[in-house]
Design a protein around this motif. Sequence first.
Motif, PDB file in Angstrom:
ATOM      1  N   VAL A  18     -12.894   4.647 -17.646  1.00 40.92           N
ATOM      2  CA  VAL A  18     -12.543   3.766 -16.468  1.00 40.92           C
ATOM      3  C   VAL A  18     -13.268   2.424 -16.634  1.00 40.92           C
ATOM      4  O   VAL A  18     -14.496   2.363 -16.669  1.00 40.92           O
ATOM      5  N   VAL A  19     -12.559   1.287 -16.794  1.00 37.29           N
ATOM      6  CA  VAL A  19     -13.184  -0.081 -17.112  1.00 37.29           C
ATOM      7  C   VAL A  19     -13.195  -0.572 -15.797  1.00 37.29           C
ATOM      8  O   VAL A  19     -13.949  -1.731 -15.818  1.00 37.29           O
ATOM      9  N   LEU A  20     -12.264  -0.615 -14.664  1.00 34.77           N
ATOM     10  CA  LEU A  20     -12.296  -1.237 -13.755  1.00 34.77           C
ATOM     11  C   LEU A  20     -11.990  -0.190 -12.543  1.00 34.77           C
ATOM     12  O   LEU A  20     -10.955   0.592 -12.860  1.00 34.77           O
ATOM     13  N   GLU A  21     -12.357  -0.445 -11.368  1.00 36.18           N
ATOM     14  CA  GLU A  21     -11.742   0.419 -10.070  1.00 36.18           C
ATOM     15  C   GLU A  21     -12.250  -0.616  -8.918  1.00 36.18           C
ATOM     16  O   GLU A  21     -12.914  -1.330  -8.915  1.00 36.18           O
ATOM     17  N   GLY A  22     -11.571  -0.073  -7.597  1.00 37.68           N
ATOM     18  CA  GLY A  22     -11.648  -0.797  -6.604  1.00 37.68           C
ATOM     19  C   GLY A  22     -10.318  -0.655  -5.449  1.00 37.68           C
ATOM     20  O   GLY A  22      -9.327  -0.086  -6.291  1.00 37.68           O
ATOM     21  N   PRO A  23     -10.192  -1.645  -4.597  1.00 38.89           N
ATOM     22  CA  PRO A  23      -9.175  -1.669  -3.853  1.00 38.89           C
ATOM     23  C   PRO A  23      -7.969  -2.429  -4.620  1.00 38.89           C
ATOM     24  O   PRO A  23      -8.270  -3.361  -5.597  1.00 38.89           O
ATOM     25  N   ALA A  24      -6.940  -2.026  -4.698  1.00 40.41           N
ATOM     26  CA  ALA A  24      -5.722  -2.103  -5.292  1.00 40.41           C
ATOM     27  C   ALA A  24      -5.432  -3.956  -5.332  1.00 40.41           C
ATOM     28  O   ALA A  24      -5.234  -4.238  -6.324  1.00 40.41           O
ATOM     29  N   ALA A  25      -5.603  -4.309  -4.197  1.00 41.79           N
ATOM     30  CA  ALA A  25      -5.442  -5.679  -4.164  1.00 41.79           C
ATOM     31  C   ALA A  25      -6.185  -6.698  -4.722  1.00 41.79           C
ATOM     32  O   ALA A  25      -6.024  -7.409  -5.595  1.00 41.79           O
ATOM     33  N   GLN A  26      -7.666  -6.074  -4.790  1.00 42.57           N
ATOM     34  CA  GLN A  26      -8.608  -6.687  -5.738  1.00 42.57           C
ATOM     35  C   GLN A  26      -8.261  -6.370  -7.106  1.00 42.57           C
ATOM     36  O   GLN A  26      -8.527  -7.437  -7.824  1.00 42.57           O
ATOM     37  N   LEU A  27      -7.980  -5.385  -7.213  1.00 45.66           N
ATOM     38  CA  LEU A  27      -7.548  -5.462  -8.960  1.00 45.66           C
ATOM     39  C   LEU A  27      -6.402  -6.150  -9.295  1.00 45.66           C
ATOM     40  O   LEU A  27      -6.451  -6.687 -10.593  1.00 45.66           O
ATOM     41  N   ARG A  29      -5.919   2.216  -3.449  1.00 49.33           N
ATOM     42  CA  ARG A  29      -6.870   1.612  -4.748  1.00 49.33           C
ATOM     43  C   ARG A  29      -6.375   2.062  -5.786  1.00 49.33           C
ATOM     44  O   ARG A  29      -5.523   2.654  -5.941  1.00 49.33           O
ATOM     45  N   GLY A  30      -7.141   1.473  -6.702  1.00 51.45           N
ATOM     46  CA  GLY A  30      -6.774   1.869  -8.293  1.00 51.45           C
ATOM     47  C   GLY A  30      -7.852   1.985  -9.300  1.00 51.45           C
ATOM     48  O   GLY A  30      -9.056   1.722  -9.030  1.00 51.45           O
ATOM     49  N   TYR A  31      -7.572   2.539 -10.367  1.00 51.70           N
ATOM     50  CA  TYR A  31      -8.345   2.607 -11.504  1.00 51.70           C
ATOM     51  C   TYR A  31      -7.778   2.112 -12.640  1.00 51.70           C
ATOM     52  O   TYR A  31      -6.461   2.372 -12.761  1.00 51.70           O
ATOM     53  N   VAL A  32      -8.488   1.322 -13.532  1.00 50.95           N
ATOM     54  CA  VAL A  32      -7.842   1.019 -14.851  1.00 50.95           C
ATOM     55  C   VAL A  32      -8.522   1.642 -16.029  1.00 50.95           C
ATOM     56  O   VAL A  32      -9.989   1.829 -15.974  1.00 50.95           O
ATOM     57  N   LEU A  33      -7.853   2.494 -16.696  1.00 48.46           N
ATOM     58  CA  LEU A  33      -8.226   3.413 -17.811  1.00 48.46           C
ATOM     59  C   LEU A  33      -7.883   2.651 -19.181  1.00 48.46           C
ATOM     60  O   LEU A  33      -6.820   2.526 -19.170  1.00 48.46           O
ATOM     61  N   GLU A  34      -8.923   2.566 -19.995  1.00 49.42           N
ATOM     62  CA  GLU A  34      -8.639   2.078 -21.329  1.00 49.42           C
ATOM     63  C   GLU A  34      -9.707   2.890 -22.390  1.00 49.42           C
ATOM     64  O   GLU A  34     -10.753   3.104 -22.119  1.00 49.42           O
ATOM     65  N   ASN A  35      -8.849   3.364 -23.364  1.00 47.29           N
ATOM     66  CA  ASN A  35      -9.529   4.269 -24.349  1.00 47.29           C
ATOM     67  C   ASN A  35     -10.229   5.364 -23.725  1.00 47.29           C
ATOM     68  O   ASN A  35     -11.396   5.548 -24.207  1.00 47.29           O
ATOM     69  N   GLY A  36      -9.600   5.900 -22.689  1.00 44.19           N
ATOM     70  CA  GLY A  36     -10.383   7.147 -21.989  1.00 44.19           C
ATOM     71  C   GLY A  36     -11.640   6.774 -21.286  1.00 44.19           C
ATOM     72  O   GLY A  36     -12.185   7.803 -20.818  1.00 44.19           O
ATOM     73  N   ALA A  70       3.820  -2.858  -9.292  1.00 42.14           N
ATOM     74  CA  ALA A  70       4.387  -2.071  -8.356  1.00 42.14           C
ATOM     75  C   ALA A  70       3.506  -0.908  -7.819  1.00 42.14           C
ATOM     76  O   ALA A  70       3.152  -0.547  -6.806  1.00 42.14           O
ATOM     77  N   ALA A  71       2.465  -0.338  -8.871  1.00 41.22           N
ATOM     78  CA  ALA A  71       1.764   0.645  -8.563  1.00 41.22           C
ATOM     79  C   ALA A  71       0.675   0.057  -7.596  1.00 41.22           C
ATOM     80  O   ALA A  71       0.073   0.858  -6.677  1.00 41.22           O
ATOM     81  N   LEU A  72       0.001  -1.112  -8.096  1.00 37.58           N
ATOM     82  CA  LEU A  72      -1.055  -1.531  -7.183  1.00 37.58           C
ATOM     83  C   LEU A  72      -0.833  -2.247  -5.927  1.00 37.58           C
ATOM     84  O   LEU A  72      -1.367  -2.203  -4.999  1.00 37.58           O
ATOM     85  N   GLU A  73       0.738  -2.607  -5.729  1.00 38.24           N
ATOM     86  CA  GLU A  73       1.257  -2.957  -4.692  1.00 38.24           C
ATOM     87  C   GLU A  73       1.369  -1.932  -3.619  1.00 38.24           C
ATOM     88  O   GLU A  73       1.474  -1.810  -2.433  1.00 38.24           O
ATOM     89  N   LEU A  74       1.717  -0.764  -4.027  1.00 48.08           N
ATOM     90  CA  LEU A  74       2.048   0.416  -3.362  1.00 48.08           C
ATOM     91  C   LEU A  74       0.564   1.163  -2.711  1.00 48.08           C
ATOM     92  O   LEU A  74       0.453   1.651  -1.844  1.00 48.08           O
ATOM     93  N   ALA A  75      -0.115   1.131  -3.810  1.00 52.10           N
ATOM     94  CA  ALA A  75      -1.618   1.785  -3.467  1.00 52.10           C
ATOM     95  C   ALA A  75      -2.695   1.183  -2.576  1.00 52.10           C
ATOM     96  O   ALA A  75      -2.787   0.054  -2.514  1.00 52.10           O
TER      97      ALA A  75
END
Length: 230
Positions: A208-217, A199-206, A192-197
């Motif tokens: 950022v492991v991925l970032e970019g356009p939400a559709a791409q993520l 851009r996005g960031y993926v945070l794991e263990n403190g 739901a968050a990536l559909e709305l946004a």
Amino acid sequence: MSFALEGISAGYGRVLVLHDVTVTVAPGEIVALVGPNGAGKSTLLRVASGMVRASRGSVRVDDRNLDRASIEQIARAGVAHVPEGRRLFPGLTVRDNLRLGGWQNRNRDLEPVLALFPRLADRLRQAAGSLSGGEQQMCAIARALMSQPRFLLIDELSLGLAPVLVDEIMARLVAIAATGTGILLVEQDAGAALELAARGYVLENGVVVLEGPAAQLAGDARVREAYLGI
């Protein structure tokens, strides 16, 4: 012009939770921050609003450095935080909770936020603690908007809410962003968050492991498997 968390390392006592995290939000942009529980998402929002002090890195609104700013100074700079669990004053009325959100301007009109969340207009005299979960979330967001923020930080919007209410509130976020307010959204429902946004960031263990356009993520194999259940 943007809100930026640059190279943030932060934690609690000697326990470091975030490691060199950089996240930016432009005016009118919705940015999703997703990741597993314990990844440090809430800690990042607390750093952004001044609740937690970063050991390294900077917090900026435009060219203004807010590294050592107080919670009040950050709020005056145009940053509002809707924390996980809403944190309303349950014994106060909806009206009083909203008025507290407009503490910088006691004459602030309630009508703009009531137009966004018309359910609240019928509950102004009702104790905030007696509202449904969805209505409490609406009240928490409306309270934050009373300060007319340039950037809105929302932590776990959908937690414990019925899907129909989540959809209703998400639609309001689009309307809020359309006015020029940037939104950083921490959300357990990554789809739901990536559909709305935008851009996005993926945070794991403190980190950022991925970032970019939400559709791409949303189309990334790692994200689909770990967070979208595909």
